[in-house]
Design a protein around this motif. Structure first.
Motif, PDB file in Angstrom:
ATOM      1  N   SER A 188      -9.580 -49.264  -1.092  1.00  0.00           N
ATOM      2  CA  SER A 188      -9.969 -49.834   0.197  1.00  0.00           C
ATOM      3  C   SER A 188      -8.770 -49.755   1.126  1.00  0.00           C
ATOM      4  CB  SER A 188     -10.426 -51.289   0.034  1.00  0.00           C
ATOM      5  OG  SER A 188      -9.320 -52.137  -0.187  1.00  0.00           O
ATOM      6  N   ARG A 189      -8.940 -50.228   2.341  1.00  0.00           N
ATOM      7  CA  ARG A 189      -7.830 -50.202   3.294  1.00  0.00           C
ATOM      8  C   ARG A 189      -6.705 -51.149   2.904  1.00  0.00           C
ATOM      9  NH1 ARG A 189      -8.657 -47.500   7.960  1.00  0.00           N
ATOM     10  NH2 ARG A 189     -10.775 -46.775   8.397  1.00  0.00           N
ATOM     11  N   LYS A 190      -6.949 -52.010   1.936  1.00  0.00           N
ATOM     12  CA  LYS A 190      -5.946 -53.008   1.553  1.00  0.00           C
ATOM     13  C   LYS A 190      -5.490 -52.924   0.103  1.00  0.00           C
ATOM     14  CE  LYS A 190      -4.888 -55.616   5.117  1.00  0.00           C
ATOM     15  NZ  LYS A 190      -3.483 -55.784   5.540  1.00  0.00           N
ATOM     16  N   VAL A 191      -6.140 -52.101  -0.716  1.00  0.00           N
ATOM     17  CA  VAL A 191      -5.877 -52.152  -2.158  1.00  0.00           C
ATOM     18  C   VAL A 191      -5.703 -50.755  -2.743  1.00  0.00           C
ATOM     19  CG1 VAL A 191      -6.732 -52.925  -4.408  1.00  0.00           C
ATOM     20  CG2 VAL A 191      -7.180 -54.310  -2.366  1.00  0.00           C
ATOM     21  N   ASN A 192      -4.634 -50.583  -3.534  1.00  0.00           N
ATOM     22  CA  ASN A 192      -4.410 -49.393  -4.347  1.00  0.00           C
ATOM     23  C   ASN A 192      -4.473 -49.762  -5.827  1.00  0.00           C
ATOM     24  OD1 ASN A 192      -3.975 -47.657  -2.202  1.00  0.00           O
ATOM     25  ND2 ASN A 192      -1.746 -47.839  -2.285  1.00  0.00           N
ATOM     26  N   VAL A 193      -4.893 -48.807  -6.659  1.00  0.00           N
ATOM     27  CA  VAL A 193      -4.789 -48.956  -8.107  1.00  0.00           C
ATOM     28  C   VAL A 193      -4.092 -47.707  -8.645  1.00  0.00           C
ATOM     29  CG1 VAL A 193      -6.811 -50.441  -8.371  1.00  0.00           C
ATOM     30  CG2 VAL A 193      -7.080 -47.945  -8.459  1.00  0.00           C
ATOM     31  N   ALA A 194      -3.445 -47.841  -9.817  1.00  0.00           N
ATOM     32  CA  ALA A 194      -2.713 -46.710 -10.389  1.00  0.00           C
ATOM     33  C   ALA A 194      -2.588 -46.891 -11.895  1.00  0.00           C
ATOM     34  CB  ALA A 194      -1.328 -46.571  -9.760  1.00  0.00           C
ATOM     35  N   ILE A 195      -2.367 -45.789 -12.570  1.00  0.00           N
ATOM     36  CA  ILE A 195      -1.999 -45.797 -13.980  1.00  0.00           C
ATOM     37  C   ILE A 195      -0.736 -44.967 -14.114  1.00  0.00           C
ATOM     38  CG2 ILE A 195      -3.536 -43.846 -14.496  1.00  0.00           C
ATOM     39  CD1 ILE A 195      -3.820 -45.056 -17.327  1.00  0.00           C
ATOM     40  N   GLU A 196       0.230 -45.463 -14.894  1.00  0.00           N
ATOM     41  CA  GLU A 196       1.547 -44.823 -14.955  1.00  0.00           C
ATOM     42  C   GLU A 196       2.117 -44.882 -16.365  1.00  0.00           C
ATOM     43  OE1 GLU A 196       4.607 -45.538 -11.787  1.00  0.00           O
ATOM     44  OE2 GLU A 196       5.682 -46.516 -13.439  1.00  0.00           O
ATOM     45  N   ALA A 197       2.719 -43.784 -16.794  1.00  0.00           N
ATOM     46  CA  ALA A 197       3.499 -43.731 -18.034  1.00  0.00           C
ATOM     47  C   ALA A 197       4.955 -43.504 -17.646  1.00  0.00           C
ATOM     48  CB  ALA A 197       3.005 -42.611 -18.934  1.00  0.00           C
ATOM     49  N   LEU A 198       5.854 -44.334 -18.188  1.00  0.00           N
ATOM     50  CA  LEU A 198       7.261 -44.288 -17.793  1.00  0.00           C
ATOM     51  C   LEU A 198       8.140 -44.343 -19.037  1.00  0.00           C
ATOM     52  CD1 LEU A 198       9.092 -44.244 -15.268  1.00  0.00           C
ATOM     53  CD2 LEU A 198       9.138 -46.739 -15.386  1.00  0.00           C
ATOM     54  N   TYR A 199       9.005 -43.343 -19.183  1.00  0.00           N
ATOM     55  CA  TYR A 199       9.867 -43.206 -20.364  1.00  0.00           C
ATOM     56  C   TYR A 199      11.300 -43.551 -19.995  1.00  0.00           C
ATOM     57  CZ  TYR A 199      10.947 -41.263 -24.986  1.00  0.00           C
ATOM     58  OH  TYR A 199      11.309 -41.114 -26.301  1.00  0.00           O
ATOM     59  N   ARG A 200      12.000 -44.284 -20.913  1.00  0.00           N
ATOM     60  CA  ARG A 200      13.389 -44.662 -20.669  1.00  0.00           C
ATOM     61  C   ARG A 200      14.318 -44.055 -21.695  1.00  0.00           C
ATOM     62  NH1 ARG A 200       9.023 -47.937 -19.255  1.00  0.00           N
ATOM     63  NH2 ARG A 200       9.632 -49.591 -17.805  1.00  0.00           N
ATOM     64  N   TYR A 201      15.409 -43.496 -21.214  1.00  0.00           N
ATOM     65  CA  TYR A 201      16.517 -43.051 -22.050  1.00  0.00           C
ATOM     66  C   TYR A 201      17.639 -44.069 -21.861  1.00  0.00           C
ATOM     67  CZ  TYR A 201      14.001 -38.607 -22.184  1.00  0.00           C
ATOM     68  OH  TYR A 201      13.048 -37.643 -22.367  1.00  0.00           O
ATOM     69  N   THR A 202      17.833 -44.953 -22.825  1.00  0.00           N
ATOM     70  CA  THR A 202      18.772 -46.045 -22.644  1.00  0.00           C
ATOM     71  C   THR A 202      20.188 -45.620 -22.995  1.00  0.00           C
ATOM     72  OG1 THR A 202      18.842 -47.071 -24.861  1.00  0.00           O
ATOM     73  CG2 THR A 202      16.886 -47.505 -23.505  1.00  0.00           C
ATOM     74  N   GLU A 203      21.136 -46.458 -22.636  1.00  0.00           N
ATOM     75  CA  GLU A 203      22.536 -46.241 -22.955  1.00  0.00           C
ATOM     76  C   GLU A 203      23.013 -47.200 -24.052  1.00  0.00           C
ATOM     77  OE1 GLU A 203      24.589 -43.787 -21.913  1.00  0.00           O
ATOM     78  OE2 GLU A 203      22.722 -42.986 -21.060  1.00  0.00           O
ATOM     79  N   THR A 204      22.080 -47.703 -24.852  1.00  0.00           N
ATOM     80  CA  THR A 204      22.439 -48.526 -26.001  1.00  0.00           C
ATOM     81  C   THR A 204      21.740 -47.998 -27.246  1.00  0.00           C
ATOM     82  OG1 THR A 204      22.449 -50.767 -26.943  1.00  0.00           O
ATOM     83  CG2 THR A 204      20.562 -50.173 -25.576  1.00  0.00           C
ATOM     84  N   ASP A 205      22.389 -48.175 -28.390  1.00  0.00           N
ATOM     85  CA  ASP A 205      21.772 -47.815 -29.659  1.00  0.00           C
ATOM     86  C   ASP A 205      21.444 -49.061 -30.476  1.00  0.00           C
ATOM     87  OD1 ASP A 205      20.809 -45.961 -31.532  1.00  0.00           O
ATOM     88  OD2 ASP A 205      22.670 -45.978 -32.666  1.00  0.00           O
ATOM     89  N   TYR A 206      21.381 -50.205 -29.788  1.00  0.00           N
ATOM     90  CA  TYR A 206      21.214 -51.462 -30.522  1.00  0.00           C
ATOM     91  C   TYR A 206      20.000 -52.269 -30.079  1.00  0.00           C
ATOM     92  CZ  TYR A 206      25.612 -50.988 -33.033  1.00  0.00           C
ATOM     93  OH  TYR A 206      26.611 -50.555 -33.868  1.00  0.00           O
ATOM     94  N   LEU A 207      19.011 -51.632 -29.455  1.00  0.00           N
ATOM     95  CA  LEU A 207      17.766 -52.350 -29.206  1.00  0.00           C
ATOM     96  C   LEU A 207      17.220 -52.939 -30.500  1.00  0.00           C
ATOM     97  CD1 LEU A 207      15.668 -50.154 -26.733  1.00  0.00           C
ATOM     98  CD2 LEU A 207      16.703 -52.381 -26.291  1.00  0.00           C
ATOM     99  N   ASP A 208      17.403 -52.193 -31.594  1.00  0.00           N
ATOM    100  CA  ASP A 208      16.878 -52.569 -32.906  1.00  0.00           C
ATOM    101  C   ASP A 208      17.936 -53.179 -33.823  1.00  0.00           C
ATOM    102  OD1 ASP A 208      18.440 -50.309 -33.266  1.00  0.00           O
ATOM    103  OD2 ASP A 208      16.727 -48.984 -33.598  1.00  0.00           O
ATOM    104  N   ASP A 209      19.173 -53.356 -33.316  1.00  0.00           N
ATOM    105  CA  ASP A 209      20.303 -53.857 -34.114  1.00  0.00           C
ATOM    106  C   ASP A 209      20.689 -52.889 -35.231  1.00  0.00           C
ATOM    107  OD1 ASP A 209      22.158 -56.182 -34.551  1.00  0.00           O
ATOM    108  OD2 ASP A 209      21.214 -56.176 -36.531  1.00  0.00           O
ATOM    109  N   VAL A 210      20.337 -51.631 -35.093  1.00  0.00           N
ATOM    110  CA  VAL A 210      20.647 -50.620 -36.113  1.00  0.00           C
ATOM    111  C   VAL A 210      21.286 -49.429 -35.423  1.00  0.00           C
ATOM    112  CG1 VAL A 210      19.726 -49.099 -37.908  1.00  0.00           C
ATOM    113  CG2 VAL A 210      18.683 -51.346 -37.523  1.00  0.00           C
TER     114      VAL A 210
END
Length: 288
Positions: free
Chosen positions: A197-219
């Motif tokens: 509508s003139r006031k509303v948008n909808v979307a679907i999105e896939a977003l991938y991250r390459y992090t700078e830590t190796d400890y998200l999992d503590d391993v």
């Protein structure tokens, strides 16, 4: 007749007559509706990839929600600030690899992320129009985030970073420093948007991250070994000793000093898949 046209009075009058349509057109342009941005919410799922999920399986997806504001630069480009909360987690029980199953590690974390993204529409996107209300798009940027991995032992929750499960900060491993709970990531993804509508948008999105830590999992690296975790005052193994090597719960313990626990060469990653709905903001500006 031609000379009389160049009399000052007639010349100014004629010039004014010629200018009126231009002024009317400009006034109309100045009152033309223009879309300047949108405020929205997003909801979906998040999936972790790393030392516990090396095959990038989508089998432990957890909730993700967010709020964002997108500033329109033109019909093709937008700049976005997006705050998200999500949960990430994984367990070696999902793995088919024999070593990983014997390792028997697991984690969960609450993750808070603030992302700055640039969006590029493949098609011209004009909310409110009939033929330019849909577009696939690419998005990319950078985010900063806070995480704090934890695991359960005998039904009780323990945060893993203060336990130094890979010997961080101990005399045996002075080169292993405690990891930060703040990090950043590079983002890339895409999606599809539709103006309903003139006031509303909808979307679907896939977003991938390459992090700078190796400890998200503590391993990340190798087992520190039992010597890095001396018994407590009661002579029993400490919580840190029990959580750094969980293999004894499913068989013979494998956590000897120097044995591979994770892969420090690769940083952790994660993915979100979200649906969003947003309210459009408008203003009256001249496009000419």
């Amino acid at each position: 007749m031609l000379k009389t046209f160049f009399y000052p009075g007639k010349f100014v009058f004629t010039l004014l007559l010629a200018t009126v349509p231009m002024l009317v057109q400009r006034a109309a342009a100045q009152s033309e509706l223009q879309y300047v941005g949108e405020l929205g919410i997003s909801a979906g799922t998040a999936q972790y990839f790393g030392d516990l999920n090396t095959r990038r399986a989508l089998n432990a997806m957890k909730p993700a929600v967010g709020i964002f504001y997108r500033k329109y630069m033109n019909d093709y480009i937008g700049l976005r600030a997006h705050f998200r909360y999500m949960q990430l987690g994984y367990s070696d029980t999902y793995n088919k690899n024999e070593f990983a199953r014997r390792r028997n590690l697991s984690f969960n974390t609450d993750l808070f992320e603030l992302a700055l993204q640039g969006d590029f529409n493949f098609f011209r996107f004009e909310p409110g129009s009939l033929d330019k209300r849909f577009s696939p798009y690419l998005t990319g940027g950078v985010s900063g985030f806070h995480f704090n991995p934890y695991a359960y032992l005998d039904g009780k929750k323990y945060y893993l970073q203060p336990l130094h499960t890979e010997g961080q900060g101990t005399a045996l491993y002075p080169d292993r420093k405690p990891y930060s709970l703040l990090s950043y990531a590079w983002l890339i993804g895409g999606g599809f948007k539709y103006n309903i509508s003139r006031k509303v948008n909808v979307a679907i999105e896939a977003l991938y991250r390459y992090t700078e830590t190796d400890y998200l999992d503590d391993v990340s690296t190798t087992y520190a070994g039992p010597a890095a975790f001396p018994p407590g005052l009661d002579g029993q193994p400490t919580i840190a000793a029990q959580l750094q090597d969980r293999s004894g719960a499913v068989g013979t313990p494998i956590g000897v000093q120097g044995r591979q626990r994770g892969n420090s060469r690769d940083k952790d990653q994660y993915l979100t898949i979200e649906l969003s709905i947003s309210i459009l903001f408008t203003s009256y500006h001249c496009k000419f």
